[in-house]
Write a protein that holds these residues in place. Structure first.
Motif, PDB file in Angstrom:
ATOM      1  N   LEU A 136       0.709  -1.030   0.021  1.00  0.00           N
ATOM      2  CA  LEU A 136      -0.243  -0.285  -0.020  1.00  0.00           C
ATOM      3  C   LEU A 136       0.683   1.457   0.257  1.00  0.00           C
ATOM      4  CD1 LEU A 136      -3.173   1.564   0.023  1.00  0.00           C
ATOM      5  CD2 LEU A 136      -2.918   1.303   2.607  1.00  0.00           C
ATOM      6  N   ASN A 142      -7.535  10.806   2.154  1.00  0.00           N
ATOM      7  CA  ASN A 142      -7.984   9.755   2.136  1.00  0.00           C
ATOM      8  C   ASN A 142      -9.558   9.513   3.501  1.00  0.00           C
ATOM      9  OD1 ASN A 142      -8.656   6.190   2.676  1.00  0.00           O
ATOM     10  ND2 ASN A 142      -8.256   6.796   0.660  1.00  0.00           N
ATOM     11  N   ALA A 167     -12.354  12.389   2.371  1.00  0.00           N
ATOM     12  CA  ALA A 167     -12.417  11.873   1.300  1.00  0.00           C
ATOM     13  C   ALA A 167     -14.463  10.421   1.988  1.00  0.00           C
ATOM     14  CB  ALA A 167     -11.596  10.811  -0.281  1.00  0.00           C
ATOM     15  N   ILE A 168     -13.095  10.403   3.157  1.00  0.00           N
ATOM     16  CA  ILE A 168     -14.420   9.672   3.697  1.00  0.00           C
ATOM     17  C   ILE A 168     -15.074   9.889   4.676  1.00  0.00           C
ATOM     18  CG2 ILE A 168     -14.294   7.020   5.852  1.00  0.00           C
ATOM     19  CD1 ILE A 168     -11.395   6.468   4.313  1.00  0.00           C
ATOM     20  N   LYS A 199     -13.101   1.643   4.201  1.00  0.00           N
ATOM     21  CA  LYS A 199     -13.064   2.512   3.742  1.00  0.00           C
ATOM     22  C   LYS A 199     -11.655   2.835   5.240  1.00  0.00           C
ATOM     23  CE  LYS A 199     -16.008   4.415   1.314  1.00  0.00           C
ATOM     24  NZ  LYS A 199     -15.694   4.319  -0.194  1.00  0.00           N
ATOM     25  N   ILE A 236      -8.134   0.474   5.914  1.00  0.00           N
ATOM     26  CA  ILE A 236      -7.605   0.723   4.715  1.00  0.00           C
ATOM     27  C   ILE A 236      -6.751   2.239   5.315  1.00  0.00           C
ATOM     28  CG2 ILE A 236      -7.464   2.111   2.675  1.00  0.00           C
ATOM     29  CD1 ILE A 236      -9.492  -0.192   1.213  1.00  0.00           C
ATOM     30  N   LEU A 255      -2.938   3.973   5.744  1.00  0.00           N
ATOM     31  CA  LEU A 255      -1.840   5.002   5.664  1.00  0.00           C
ATOM     32  C   LEU A 255      -2.047   5.700   6.347  1.00  0.00           C
ATOM     33  CD1 LEU A 255      -4.657   6.185   2.401  1.00  0.00           C
ATOM     34  CD2 LEU A 255      -2.681   4.916   2.356  1.00  0.00           C
TER      35      LEU A 255
HETATM   36  C1  LIG Z   1      -8.545   5.896   0.230  1.00  0.00           C
HETATM   37  O1  LIG Z   1      -7.146   4.906  -0.838  1.00  0.00           O
HETATM   38  C2  LIG Z   1      -7.608   3.918  -0.789  1.00  0.00           C
HETATM   39  C3  LIG Z   1      -6.146   3.501  -1.455  1.00  0.00           C
HETATM   40  O2  LIG Z   1      -4.637   4.367  -2.369  1.00  0.00           O
HETATM   41  C4  LIG Z   1      -8.481   3.887  -2.158  1.00  0.00           C
HETATM   42  O3  LIG Z   1      -8.904   2.653  -2.524  1.00  0.00           O
HETATM   43  C5  LIG Z   1      -9.559   4.026  -1.725  1.00  0.00           C
HETATM   44  O4  LIG Z   1     -10.326   4.985  -2.903  1.00  0.00           O
HETATM   45  C6  LIG Z   1      -9.859   5.838  -0.667  1.00  0.00           C
HETATM   46  N1  LIG Z   1     -10.917   6.111  -0.287  1.00  0.00           N
HETATM   47  C7  LIG Z   1     -11.500   7.130  -0.688  1.00  0.00           C
HETATM   48  C8  LIG Z   1     -12.523   7.251  -0.066  1.00  0.00           C
HETATM   49  O5  LIG Z   1     -11.183   7.882  -1.500  1.00  0.00           O
END
Ligand SMILES: *[C@@H]1O[C@H](CO)[C@@H](O)[C@H](O)[C@H]1NC(C)=O
Ligand SMILES: *[C@@H]1O[C@H](CO)[C@@H](O)[C@H](O)[C@H]1NC(C)=O
Length: 172
Positions: free
Chosen positions: A34, A65, A68-69, A151, A154, A158
Motif C-alpha cells: 500500500l 483519504n 473523502a471518507i 474504508k 484502509i 495509510l
Molecule cells: C483511500 O485510499 C485507498 C487506497 O489508495 C483507495 O482505494 C480508496 O479509494 C480511497 N478512499 C477514498 C474514499 O478516497
C-alpha cells in the motif's frame, strides 16, 4: 531529447517513475504494498529527496483519504432513513472519529514540517486509534456496515505508514 523520450515512455505506460527513497522507505514499513502504490501515485512522490519528504506525502495521502471518507459518512447520513438505528448511530460516532483523526493529521503536518518525529508518532498513534474505534463499532453485530468498515481499515493502514516512517526516524 532522451529526457523527453523517457517521460513519454512513463506517460504511455501510465506508471509513475520509481523514486529510490520512496522504494527504500516503503520496504521498512508494515504496509509495504500500500505504501508503494499510494505514495508512487502521488506526483510529489517522484521528487522526494529524504525520509521527511516521504513522511509528508504519507500524511497527505492519509489526510486526503480521511477527508473523502468523512464526506462519504456525511453523505450517507443525509439518507439516514435507509440505515438501521445501530448503523445510523455508528455512522454518527464514526463521523466524530474521523473529525478527530483529520485534526490529528493537520497537527501531524505541522509536526513533520518542524521535524518533530517523536510527537508525530503520538499524533499518528491517535489517528490510528480513531480509525480503530470506528472499525470496531462497525464490526459489531447489529451495526455492521462493510463498506465503511473497509474504508476505515484502509485509512488505518495509510495512517500506520506515516506512523512507521516517524518510528524509523525516532525509534524511541
Ligand atoms: C483511500 O485510499 C485507498 C487506497 O489508495 C483507495 O482505494 C480508496 O479509494 C480511497 N478512499 C477514498 C474514499 O478516497
Ligand atoms: C471483527 O469481528 C470479528 C468477529 O466478529 C473479529 O474476529 C475481528 O477480529 C474483528 N475485526 C476488527 C478489526 O475489529
Amino acid at each position: 531529447l532522451s529526457f523527453f523520450i523517457c517521460s513519454s515512455f512513463f506517460l504511455l505506460n501510465n506508471a509513475a517513475p520509481e523514486n529510490k527513497i520512496v522504494t527504500e522507505v516503503c520496504q521498512k514499513v508494515r504496509e509495504k504494498n500500500l505504501c508503494l502504490s499510494s505514495l508512487s501515485a502521488e506526483h510529489a512522490g517522484q521528487d522526494a529527496k529524504d525520509i521527511a519528504a516521504v513522511g509528508l506525502i504519507a500524511i497527505n495521502v492519509a489526510s486526503n483519504n480521511g477527508s473523502a471518507i468523512s464526506v462519504f459518512i456525511k453523505n450517507t447520513l443525509v439518507d439516514r432513513e435507509h440505515l438501521g438505528p445501530s448503523v445510523e448511530q455508528n455512522f454518527e460516532d464514526c463521523a466524530e472519529n474521523f473529525d478527530d483523526a483529520m485534526q490529528e493529521l493537520d497537527d501531524a503536518l505541522e509536526l513533520i514540517t518542524s521535524k518533530d518525529f517523536k510527537n508525530l508518532k503520538t499524533e499518528m498513534g491517535a489517528a490510528i486509534d480513531d480509525a480503530d474505534a470506528c472499525a470496531m463499532l462497525l464490526n459489531q453485530s447489529g451495526g455492521k456496515d462493510l463498506e465503511l468498515f473497509n474504508k476505515a481499515n484502509i485509512f488505518r493502514q495509510l495512517c500506520s505508514i506515516a506512523y512507521d516512517i516517524a518510528n524509523i526516524v525516532a525509534p524511541n
